[in-house]
Write a protein that holds these residues in place. Structure first.
Motif, mmCIF file in Angstrom:
data_model
loop_
_atom_site.group_PDB
_atom_site.id
_atom_site.type_symbol
_atom_site.label_atom_id
_atom_site.label_comp_id
_atom_site.label_asym_id
_atom_site.label_seq_id
_atom_site.Cartn_x
_atom_site.Cartn_y
_atom_site.Cartn_z
ATOM 1 N N ALA A 103 0.688 -1.079 -0.090
ATOM 2 C CA ALA A 103 -0.027 -0.011 0.071
ATOM 3 C C ALA A 103 0.816 1.307 0.190
ATOM 4 N N SER A 104 1.981 1.144 -0.277
ATOM 5 C CA SER A 104 3.117 2.197 -0.347
ATOM 6 C C SER A 104 4.189 2.246 -1.393
ATOM 7 N N GLY A 105 4.908 3.123 -1.662
ATOM 8 C CA GLY A 105 5.962 3.167 -2.529
ATOM 9 C C GLY A 105 5.420 2.959 -3.857
ATOM 10 N N SER A 106 5.721 1.881 -4.637
ATOM 11 C CA SER A 106 5.142 2.037 -6.212
ATOM 12 C C SER A 106 3.455 1.589 -6.061
ATOM 13 N N TYR A 107 3.081 1.191 -4.953
ATOM 14 C CA TYR A 107 1.666 0.962 -5.048
ATOM 15 C C TYR A 107 0.968 1.814 -3.895
ATOM 16 N N VAL A 108 1.484 3.005 -3.872
ATOM 17 C CA VAL A 108 0.634 4.167 -3.177
ATOM 18 C C VAL A 108 -0.684 4.294 -3.541
ATOM 19 N N VAL A 109 -0.797 4.101 -4.749
ATOM 20 C CA VAL A 109 -2.201 4.459 -5.331
ATOM 21 C C VAL A 109 -3.349 3.289 -4.601
ATOM 22 N N ILE A 110 -2.828 2.259 -4.533
ATOM 23 C CA ILE A 110 -3.585 1.154 -4.062
ATOM 24 C C ILE A 110 -4.079 1.707 -2.691
ATOM 25 N N GLY A 111 -3.176 2.123 -1.738
ATOM 26 C CA GLY A 111 -3.542 2.332 -0.443
ATOM 27 C C GLY A 111 -4.082 3.684 -0.240
ATOM 28 N N THR A 112 -3.925 4.419 -1.158
ATOM 29 C CA THR A 112 -4.398 6.132 -0.922
ATOM 30 C C THR A 112 -5.799 6.101 -1.697
ATOM 31 N N VAL A 113 -5.939 5.424 -2.745
ATOM 32 C CA VAL A 113 -7.367 5.852 -3.570
ATOM 33 C C VAL A 113 -8.274 4.543 -3.786
ATOM 34 N N LEU A 114 -7.367 3.445 -4.090
ATOM 35 C CA LEU A 114 -8.261 2.199 -4.584
ATOM 36 C C LEU A 114 -8.935 1.700 -3.261
ATOM 37 N N ILE A 115 -8.285 1.009 -2.425
ATOM 38 C CA ILE A 115 -8.920 0.470 -1.264
ATOM 39 C C ILE A 115 -9.778 1.442 -0.350
ATOM 40 N N PRO A 116 -9.382 2.507 -0.024
ATOM 41 C CA PRO A 116 -10.289 3.366 0.707
ATOM 42 C C PRO A 116 -11.499 4.076 -0.181
ATOM 43 N N GLY A 117 -11.170 4.038 -1.675
ATOM 44 C CA GLY A 117 -12.621 4.317 -2.405
ATOM 45 C C GLY A 117 -13.451 3.252 -2.374
ATOM 46 N N ILE A 118 -13.141 2.095 -2.342
ATOM 47 C CA ILE A 118 -13.852 0.789 -2.293
ATOM 48 C C ILE A 118 -14.605 0.857 -0.896
ATOM 49 N N MET A 119 -14.038 0.960 0.144
ATOM 50 C CA MET A 119 -14.524 1.094 1.335
ATOM 51 C C MET A 119 -15.665 2.108 1.382
ATOM 52 N N PHE A 120 -15.219 3.444 1.317
ATOM 53 C CA PHE A 120 -16.283 4.487 1.263
ATOM 54 C C PHE A 120 -17.364 4.400 0.390
ATOM 55 N N GLY A 121 -16.903 3.795 -0.946
ATOM 56 C CA GLY A 121 -17.939 3.611 -1.734
ATOM 57 C C GLY A 121 -18.759 2.524 -1.546
ATOM 58 N N GLY A 122 -18.349 1.431 -0.901
ATOM 59 C CA GLY A 122 -19.381 0.422 -0.567
ATOM 60 C C GLY A 122 -20.306 0.912 0.710
ATOM 61 N N LEU A 123 -19.764 1.806 1.549
ATOM 62 C CA LEU A 123 -20.570 2.326 2.760
ATOM 63 C C LEU A 123 -21.854 3.236 2.204
ATOM 64 N N MET A 124 -21.272 4.037 1.097
ATOM 65 C CA MET A 124 -22.444 4.693 0.404
ATOM 66 C C MET A 124 -23.246 3.919 -0.355
ATOM 67 N N LEU A 125 -23.036 2.955 -0.803
ATOM 68 C CA LEU A 125 -23.897 2.074 -1.765
ATOM 69 C C LEU A 125 -24.584 0.991 -1.014
ATOM 70 N N ALA A 126 -24.280 0.943 0.347
ATOM 71 C CA ALA A 126 -24.935 -0.164 0.985
ATOM 72 C C ALA A 126 -26.402 -0.202 1.002
ATOM 73 N N PRO A 127 -26.887 0.994 1.239
ATOM 74 C CA PRO A 127 -28.408 0.894 1.276
ATOM 75 C C PRO A 127 -28.965 0.442 0.006
ATOM 76 N N PHE A 128 -28.470 0.388 -1.283
ATOM 77 C CA PHE A 128 -28.930 0.160 -2.446
ATOM 78 C C PHE A 128 -28.603 -1.321 -2.685
ATOM 79 N N LEU A 129 -27.521 -1.698 -2.179
ATOM 80 C CA LEU A 129 -27.137 -3.165 -2.490
ATOM 81 C C LEU A 129 -27.841 -4.156 -1.451
ATOM 82 N N ASP A 130 -28.125 -3.481 -0.288
ATOM 83 C CA ASP A 130 -28.755 -4.573 0.810
ATOM 84 C C ASP A 130 -30.135 -3.977 0.812
#
Length: 287
Positions: A103-130
Motif C-alpha cells: 500500500a506504499s511505494g510503487s503501490y501507493v495509489v492502491i493504499g490511498t485511492v483504490l482501497i479507501p475508495g472501495i471502502m467508502f464507496g461500499g458504505l455509500m452504496l450499502a442501502p442500494f445493495l442490501d
C-alpha cells in the motif's frame, strides 16, 4: 359531455362527477385516541419532546466546554526536529495501512485511492445493495460479516499504529506529548489553575556551552544528528537530557548505542566519552 337529442343543434353540457368528493381545505389532524400510546401527532407532541431533549443535550455540551476546555496540542515548532508526527486517532488505521509494502511505494495509489475508495464507496452504496427487509443482524450474514471484519481490521491497525508510535518515542527517548499535557494539567489542578490549554515549553538553555565536550561531540560526529545547538535533527534533542538520564545512563548509551544511534566508543577516547557524559548530565531545565 352530454348530447341534446331534442334539437339538431349539438351542445356540450359539463356534468359534475358525484363520485369525487369535495376537498375540505380545513385540515383536521387525525384522531389518535383509538391508538393510545402507539402513535401521536408529529406537531406539536412528538416535535416538542425531541426539541426538549435536544436543548438539554446542547446545554450539557455548553456547560462541559465552558467548565473544561478541550486541551489543544502545543504550537507547531519548526525547530523541533525530534518531533514524531502522528495523525488523529480516527486516521491511525489508514496511517498504519500505508506502512505496508503493498500500500506504499510503487503501490501507493492502491493504499490511498483504490482501497479507501472501495471502502467508502461500499458504505455509500450499502442501502442500494442490501435491500432486505430483515433487521436482525444474524439473518443478514453478508452485511454483518463485512461490518465485523471492517471493525476488527480498523481496531487492529489502530492498535498497531499506536504501539509503533510509543516504541518510536521510547527509542528516541521522547516523552509522549499527551503524557506531558496530562502531567501539567494535574500540576495546574493542584495549584488551582486552569487545566485546559497547555503552554509551550520554554527553551532550555545550554549549561556551560563553552565546555570542551562540544568539540569532542563534533569530532565524534554527534552534532550531525543532534544538531550544533543540540535541539535535535535526525536524532532527539539533548537539551535537558540531564532531567531524564544520569551520567552512567548516558555513558552506557555512548558505549553500546541505542536505537538508530551506533556505539561511539570507536569515535572518541574513553576520557572524551566520560567528559561528554558528565557534561550532558548537567544539561537540565531551569526549575
Amino acid at each position: 359531455m352530454a348530447h341534446d337529442k331534442s334539437s339538431n343543434n349539438e351542445k356540450i353540457v359539463y356534468v359534475g362527477d358525484s363520485r369525487i368528493k369535495k376537498k375540505n381545505h380545513n385540515t383536521i389532524p387525525p384522531d389518535y385516541t383509538e391508538y393510545p400510546g402507539k402513535s401521536e401527532a408529529f406537531i406539536p407532541n412528538f416535535l416538542l419532546k425531541e426539541w426538549m431533549v435536544g436543548v438539554v443535550a446542547l446545554v450539557g455540551i455548553f456547560v462541559l466546554t465552558i467548565a473544561e476546555p478541550a486541551p489543544l496540542g502545543y504550537p507547531a515548532d519548526p525547530n523541533n526536529t525530534g518531533f514524531v508526527p502522528i495523525p488523529d486517532w480516527y486516521f491511525l488505521f489508514l496511517y498504519q495501512f500505508l506502512k505496508y509494502p503493498y500500500a506504499s511505494g510503487s503501490y501507493v495509489v492502491i493504499g490511498t485511492v483504490l482501497i479507501p475508495g472501495i471502502m467508502f464507496g461500499g458504505l455509500m452504496l450499502a442501502p442500494f445493495l442490501d435491500k432486505g427487509k430483515e433487521r436482525r443482524f444474524y439473518k443478514r450474514p453478508i452485511a454483518s460479516s463485512l461490518m465485523i471484519v471492517s471493525l476488527i481490521a480498523c481496531f487492529y491497525l489502530t492498535r498497531v499504529a499506536w504501539l509503533g508510535y510509543e516504541a518510536e518515542l521510547a527509542e528516541l527517548n521522547i516523552r509522549p506529548e499527551h503524557e506531558v499535557r496530562l502531567e501539567k494539567a494535574r500540576e495546574a489542578a493542584m495549584a488551582g489553575q486552569p487545566t485546559g490549554q497547555p503552554k509551550p515549553n520554554k527553551e532550555i538553555a545550554l549549561v556551560d556551552k563553552d565546555d570542551p565536550a562540544m568539540d569532542y561531540m563534533k569530532k565524534a560526529g554527534c552534532l550531525s544528528c543532534h544538531a550544533t545547538d543540540l535541539k535535535g535533527q535526525s536524532g532527539p534533542p539533548l537539551r535537558g537530557i540531564g532531567d531524564t538520564l544520569t551520567k552512567d545512563d548516558i555513558l552506557d548509551i555512548l558505549h553500546n548505542g541505542k536505537g538508530n544511534m551506533p556505539p561511539m566508543k570507536d569515535a572518541a577516547s574513553e576520557e572524551e566519552l566520560n567528559h561528554i557524559a558528565e557534561w550532558l548530565a548537567k544539561q537540565k531545565a531551569e526549575k
